[in-house]
Design a protein around this motif. Sequence first.
Motif, PDB file in Angstrom:
ATOM      1  N   ARG A   1       0.839  -1.195   0.000  1.00  0.00           N
ATOM      2  CA  ARG A   1       0.000   0.000   0.000  1.00  0.00           C
ATOM      3  C   ARG A   1       0.873   1.243   0.000  1.00  0.00           C
ATOM      4  N   PRO A   2       0.333   2.382  -0.445  1.00  0.00           N
ATOM      5  CA  PRO A   2       1.112   3.623  -0.403  1.00  0.00           C
ATOM      6  C   PRO A   2       1.613   3.929   1.006  1.00  0.00           C
ATOM      7  N   ALA A   3       2.907   4.245   1.110  1.00  0.00           N
ATOM      8  CA  ALA A   3       3.573   4.648   2.351  1.00  0.00           C
ATOM      9  C   ALA A   3       3.891   3.493   3.292  1.00  0.00           C
ATOM     10  N   GLN A   4       3.646   2.237   2.882  1.00  0.00           N
ATOM     11  CA  GLN A   4       4.166   1.150   3.698  1.00  0.00           C
ATOM     12  C   GLN A   4       5.692   1.152   3.627  1.00  0.00           C
TER      13      GLN A   4
ATOM     14  N   SER B   1       9.830  11.827   6.323  1.00  0.00           N
ATOM     15  CA  SER B   1       8.533  11.337   5.842  1.00  0.00           C
ATOM     16  C   SER B   1       8.199  11.837   4.446  1.00  0.00           C
ATOM     17  N   LEU B   2       9.091  12.579   3.826  1.00  0.00           N
ATOM     18  CA  LEU B   2       8.815  13.113   2.494  1.00  0.00           C
ATOM     19  C   LEU B   2       8.508  12.013   1.474  1.00  0.00           C
ATOM     20  N   PRO B   3       9.236  10.871   1.460  1.00  0.00           N
ATOM     21  CA  PRO B   3       8.850   9.798   0.528  1.00  0.00           C
ATOM     22  C   PRO B   3       7.434   9.285   0.775  1.00  0.00           C
TER      23      PRO B   3
ATOM     24  N   PRO C   1      17.240  12.743  11.890  1.00  0.00           N
ATOM     25  CA  PRO C   1      16.242  11.684  11.754  1.00  0.00           C
ATOM     26  C   PRO C   1      16.855  10.361  11.319  1.00  0.00           C
ATOM     27  N   GLU C   2      17.521   9.657  12.258  1.00  0.00           N
ATOM     28  CA  GLU C   2      18.195   8.400  11.949  1.00  0.00           C
ATOM     29  C   GLU C   2      17.234   7.236  11.807  1.00  0.00           C
ATOM     30  N   ALA C   3      16.109   7.291  12.509  1.00  0.00           N
ATOM     31  CA  ALA C   3      15.241   6.129  12.581  1.00  0.00           C
ATOM     32  C   ALA C   3      14.503   5.838  11.283  1.00  0.00           C
ATOM     33  N   ARG C   4      14.454   6.796  10.364  1.00  0.00           N
ATOM     34  CA  ARG C   4      13.726   6.610   9.123  1.00  0.00           C
ATOM     35  C   ARG C   4      14.583   7.071   7.950  1.00  0.00           C
ATOM     36  N   GLY C   5      14.004   6.828   6.765  1.00  0.00           N
ATOM     37  CA  GLY C   5      14.689   7.247   5.553  1.00  0.00           C
ATOM     38  C   GLY C   5      14.783   8.739   5.470  1.00  0.00           C
TER      39      GLY C   5
END
Length: 236
Positions: free
Chosen positions: A37-40, A121-123, A232-236
């Motif tokens: 799904r989108p954003a998974q 969270s931009l992606p 923001p290390e925890a995410r892309g």
Amino acid sequence: MKTKTIHRCTVLARRHLTPRTVRLTLGGPSLTGLTPRPAQDIEVLLTDGGGGRVKRRYTIRHARPGAGEWDVDAVLHTGGGPGSTWAASAEPGSPVEFAGPRGKLELNPAQGHLFVGDEASLPAIAALTEALPAGQAATAVIETGSRADRLPVAADRVNWLERGERPPGSPELLLDAVGRELRADRYEQVYVLTEARTARAVRDLVCAAGVRPGRVFAKGYWNAGPGPSAAPEARG
């Protein structure tokens, strides 16, 4: 308890989208036929400096089920942790293990959507706005380090905020901008995808403005450290 599926894949391609954002194409037989799904996201299995196992999550930006390929976008940080180190060093041919697709976020029908986020969270925001049905208006409020960090977002309107010398994770810019959006327009559905404490503060602001709690999806995409060099290390 459902057992996680571990995908043992290969980095197929690498390219820079911005000076600090790299797109990695991952491929393997286990991805064939899977349509997230989108954003998974995926949970990449890595090791830290001491050899311990750690996990870092990255949004699936594009999926090509027929080819067994997924694209993930990662933000690079100077002096970052295991996730940033992996994203900076991953090259075509490199092996990678990860679990996924993961995540419960789903788009809900609404006349007006508001997306709030930052580089991490931009992606996800880009994927979600692209997936909105025609006729459902969307506004995005996105904080980045500088103009160079921007990526295309398919919202009707995007309010870009540049933090400049402010430390990442400071909530003031987003709170001010979201407050102005809520006074100027009405939103039925709000998605807040940013640093954990900032996400809680923005969620509280949105609910206080009259958006029903069930219509607010707030998720911490990373956690700010105690010092000014937090990233923001925890995410892309």
